[in-house]
Design a protein around this motif. Structure first.
Motif: not given
Length: 124
Positions: A41-56
């Motif tokens: 769960d933690a890894s998924k949350a960190y990856v999701d946050t990172s991907m959202a930042q890259v997209r932004s």
């Protein structure tokens, strides 16, 4: 003097050795599963946050967009720090629960072994 039949010996062996081993194995498997799921769960949350930042960042087209992106990084950093703290607290709680359950299981097994040993000495 009373003789102990094979079924009684098997039952006593199971009570003293195998049942506690199975209970401890089940406790360990449950703990490992909970830890794995927490890490997943933690890894998924960190990856999701990172991907959202890259997209932004990829959507930045001008200086105003870059300024807006950089301002948003403060919120992201704050949210990420809170997430890390929450994840650490969750792991600590899982470990404490595991230790409490292990201690309880050990106490129960010692009591059971003492009772079985007492019964065996009375039948001998």
């Amino acid at each position: 003097m009373r003789t102990i039949n094979t079924n009684e010996m098997t039952q006593q062996f199971d009570n003293m050795f195998m049942a506690p081993a199975r209970a401890f194995a089940a406790l360990n498997v449950d703990f490992a599963e909970k830890m794995f799921n927490a890490q997943l769960d933690a890894s998924k949350a960190y990856v999701d946050t990172s991907m959202a930042q890259v997209r932004s960042l990829m959507n930045v087209k001008d200086a105003e967009g870059l300024r807006s992106y950089m301002e948003g990084q403060q919120n992201v950093a704050k949210e990420l720090a809170e997430r890390v703290k929450g994840d650490a607290d969750k792991v600590v709680a899982l470990q404490q629960d595991f230790m409490q359950q292990s201690q309880k299981l050990t106490e129960e097994n010692v009591k059971q072994a003492q009772e079985t040993a007492t019964k065996m000495s009375k039948t001998a």
